[in-house]
Design a protein around this motif. Sequence first.
Motif, mmCIF file in Angstrom:
data_model
loop_
_atom_site.group_PDB
_atom_site.id
_atom_site.type_symbol
_atom_site.label_atom_id
_atom_site.label_comp_id
_atom_site.label_asym_id
_atom_site.label_seq_id
_atom_site.Cartn_x
_atom_site.Cartn_y
_atom_site.Cartn_z
ATOM 1 N N ASP A 55 0.879 -1.167 -0.022
ATOM 2 C CA ASP A 55 0.000 -0.094 0.059
ATOM 3 C C ASP A 55 0.764 1.349 -0.068
ATOM 4 O OD1 ASP A 55 -2.425 -1.501 -0.043
ATOM 5 O OD2 ASP A 55 -2.572 -1.350 2.119
ATOM 6 N N THR A 56 1.787 1.364 -0.833
ATOM 7 C CA THR A 56 2.714 2.324 -0.821
ATOM 8 C C THR A 56 2.112 3.530 -1.706
ATOM 9 O OG1 THR A 56 3.778 1.569 -2.969
ATOM 10 C CG2 THR A 56 4.917 0.968 -0.951
ATOM 11 N N PHE A 57 0.924 3.406 -2.210
ATOM 12 C CA PHE A 57 0.134 4.657 -2.832
ATOM 13 C C PHE A 57 -1.434 4.176 -2.724
ATOM 14 C CE2 PHE A 57 0.963 1.545 -6.360
ATOM 15 C CZ PHE A 57 -0.649 1.729 -6.880
ATOM 16 N N PHE A 58 -2.385 5.059 -3.096
ATOM 17 C CA PHE A 58 -3.606 4.811 -3.242
ATOM 18 C C PHE A 58 -4.370 5.698 -4.092
ATOM 19 C CE2 PHE A 58 -3.864 7.341 0.831
ATOM 20 C CZ PHE A 58 -5.069 8.323 0.327
ATOM 21 N N ARG A 91 -9.902 10.018 -8.607
ATOM 22 C CA ARG A 91 -9.045 10.410 -9.785
ATOM 23 C C ARG A 91 -7.828 11.186 -9.245
ATOM 24 N NH1 ARG A 91 -10.853 9.565 -14.565
ATOM 25 N NH2 ARG A 91 -13.313 8.900 -14.938
ATOM 26 N N SER A 92 -7.348 11.177 -8.062
ATOM 27 C CA SER A 92 -6.111 11.565 -7.409
ATOM 28 C C SER A 92 -5.406 10.577 -6.859
ATOM 29 C CB SER A 92 -6.389 12.490 -6.637
ATOM 30 O OG SER A 92 -6.940 13.864 -6.923
ATOM 31 N N LEU A 93 -3.792 10.550 -7.179
ATOM 32 C CA LEU A 93 -3.130 9.645 -6.552
ATOM 33 C C LEU A 93 -2.340 10.133 -5.425
ATOM 34 C CD1 LEU A 93 -1.167 7.006 -6.963
ATOM 35 C CD2 LEU A 93 0.432 8.633 -8.326
ATOM 36 N N TYR A 94 -2.121 9.500 -4.450
ATOM 37 C CA TYR A 94 -1.730 9.930 -3.080
ATOM 38 C C TYR A 94 -0.507 8.887 -2.520
ATOM 39 C CZ TYR A 94 -5.951 12.683 -2.685
ATOM 40 O OH TYR A 94 -6.851 13.673 -2.816
ATOM 41 N N PHE A 95 0.564 9.561 -1.978
ATOM 42 C CA PHE A 95 1.611 8.515 -1.654
ATOM 43 C C PHE A 95 2.295 9.540 -0.356
ATOM 44 C CE2 PHE A 95 3.070 10.580 -5.435
ATOM 45 C CZ PHE A 95 4.358 11.316 -5.370
ATOM 46 N N VAL A 96 3.169 8.837 0.328
ATOM 47 C CA VAL A 96 4.219 9.381 1.167
ATOM 48 C C VAL A 96 5.674 9.213 0.543
ATOM 49 C CG1 VAL A 96 5.164 9.648 3.380
ATOM 50 C CG2 VAL A 96 2.598 9.207 2.969
ATOM 51 N N GLN A 97 6.342 10.175 0.478
ATOM 52 C CA GLN A 97 7.654 10.016 -0.191
ATOM 53 C C GLN A 97 8.561 10.481 1.071
ATOM 54 O OE1 GLN A 97 8.863 13.330 -2.831
ATOM 55 N NE2 GLN A 97 9.366 11.852 -4.240
ATOM 56 N N LYS A 153 8.983 9.143 3.608
ATOM 57 C CA LYS A 153 8.219 9.165 5.052
ATOM 58 C C LYS A 153 8.160 10.323 5.695
ATOM 59 C CE LYS A 153 10.313 4.631 6.504
ATOM 60 N NZ LYS A 153 11.104 3.973 7.478
ATOM 61 N N THR A 154 7.894 11.424 4.707
ATOM 62 C CA THR A 154 7.938 12.964 5.386
ATOM 63 C C THR A 154 7.016 13.714 4.642
ATOM 64 O OG1 THR A 154 10.072 13.545 4.388
ATOM 65 C CG2 THR A 154 10.196 12.836 6.523
ATOM 66 N N ILE A 155 6.650 13.409 3.207
ATOM 67 C CA ILE A 155 6.100 14.106 2.465
ATOM 68 C C ILE A 155 4.908 13.641 1.832
ATOM 69 C CG2 ILE A 155 6.125 15.784 0.558
ATOM 70 C CD1 ILE A 155 9.401 15.682 0.646
ATOM 71 N N LEU A 156 3.586 14.120 2.056
ATOM 72 C CA LEU A 156 2.412 13.684 1.445
ATOM 73 C C LEU A 156 2.437 14.206 0.063
ATOM 74 C CD1 LEU A 156 -0.040 11.892 1.513
ATOM 75 C CD2 LEU A 156 -1.133 13.865 2.726
ATOM 76 N N LYS A 157 2.145 13.549 -0.993
ATOM 77 C CA LYS A 157 1.796 14.342 -2.299
ATOM 78 C C LYS A 157 0.691 13.554 -2.917
ATOM 79 C CE LYS A 157 6.760 15.257 -3.526
ATOM 80 N NZ LYS A 157 7.705 14.962 -4.898
ATOM 81 N N ALA A 158 0.040 14.511 -3.689
ATOM 82 C CA ALA A 158 -1.143 14.137 -4.532
ATOM 83 C C ALA A 158 -1.116 14.627 -5.853
ATOM 84 C CB ALA A 158 -2.201 14.801 -3.508
ATOM 85 N N TYR A 159 -1.178 13.851 -6.779
ATOM 86 C CA TYR A 159 -1.233 14.124 -8.312
ATOM 87 C C TYR A 159 -2.552 13.873 -8.813
ATOM 88 C CZ TYR A 159 3.782 14.410 -8.546
ATOM 89 O OH TYR A 159 5.135 14.953 -8.407
ATOM 90 N N SER A 160 -3.332 14.781 -9.746
ATOM 91 C CA SER A 160 -4.439 14.457 -10.494
ATOM 92 C C SER A 160 -4.169 13.464 -11.709
ATOM 93 C CB SER A 160 -4.988 15.870 -10.835
ATOM 94 O OG SER A 160 -6.013 15.679 -11.664
ATOM 95 N N LEU A 161 -5.248 12.552 -11.914
ATOM 96 C CA LEU A 161 -5.015 11.576 -12.679
ATOM 97 C C LEU A 161 -5.659 11.870 -13.913
ATOM 98 C CD1 LEU A 161 -4.629 8.099 -10.625
ATOM 99 C CD2 LEU A 161 -2.748 9.609 -11.786
#
Length: 244
Positions: free
Chosen positions: A221-224, A228-234, A236-244
């Motif tokens: 579960d390294t992402f979810f 329509r948005s992609l979420y992941f933690v980079q 262990k310190t940065i939460l990022k989200a990208y629109s798909l």
Amino acid sequence: MALEVRDADLLQARFYTLQLTKNRLRELKLPDPNTWWLGLEDVHEQVVYLHGYGDRKLGQHKGIRAFAVDSGTALWQQPELAFYGIEERGVLAYEVTQSGGELLLLDSGFGKSIRNDISQKEAADRVQQYHQLRFGAVLYPHLYHEGEKSFGQVRDFLMQELGCEPVMAIEYAETDTCLVVSYYLKAGENKLDNFLAVFDLNGFLHLNELLAGAIDGVGSDTFFIFMRSLYFVQNKTILKAYSL
């Protein structure tokens, strides 16, 4: 979205809500400074639920604390009950000291008991039915281990498109517009680099980011994907989200 951030050096835990439409981060207002023995249980309909621990050696949950999402303030708590799940009308809970007994239905806004005679089968059915409704818009990746047929298929695709050779495990998710893959490459002796790649359905690469470098093993579960948005933690310190 609700977030739990733990600092093992200071033995402190902090809890936040993130309003996705405005990227507004708000910390929950915890009255007790000893937060290490609290944990994030769930978030639903403007309420965040935390748990405490009854038996700390076994990690047994005990106690329910409810906080308002918009303000972070405490709404109610039930120190002698344990969280079981969310159903359409509220929160299902049980008394820790009564193993195998009937469950209670609590009002989510005030924590008051609505029913106290729910069987375990009925509770499980209610949670399962509502779970499908709640998480219909959430997509988690499939985990494929090295040696499995699906691992080989995705690995061959990445070798062709990126010129790399993934090892050990791959996480894969597919939407109606894109393919998302979390993969691992060897990085020195007994170390791995974890990357996240996004392709459109024609195989065109849109994203290829390092999630974590020089790690000891693979995760899950390294992402979810949510609405329509992609979420992941980079790292262990940065939460990022990208629109798909």
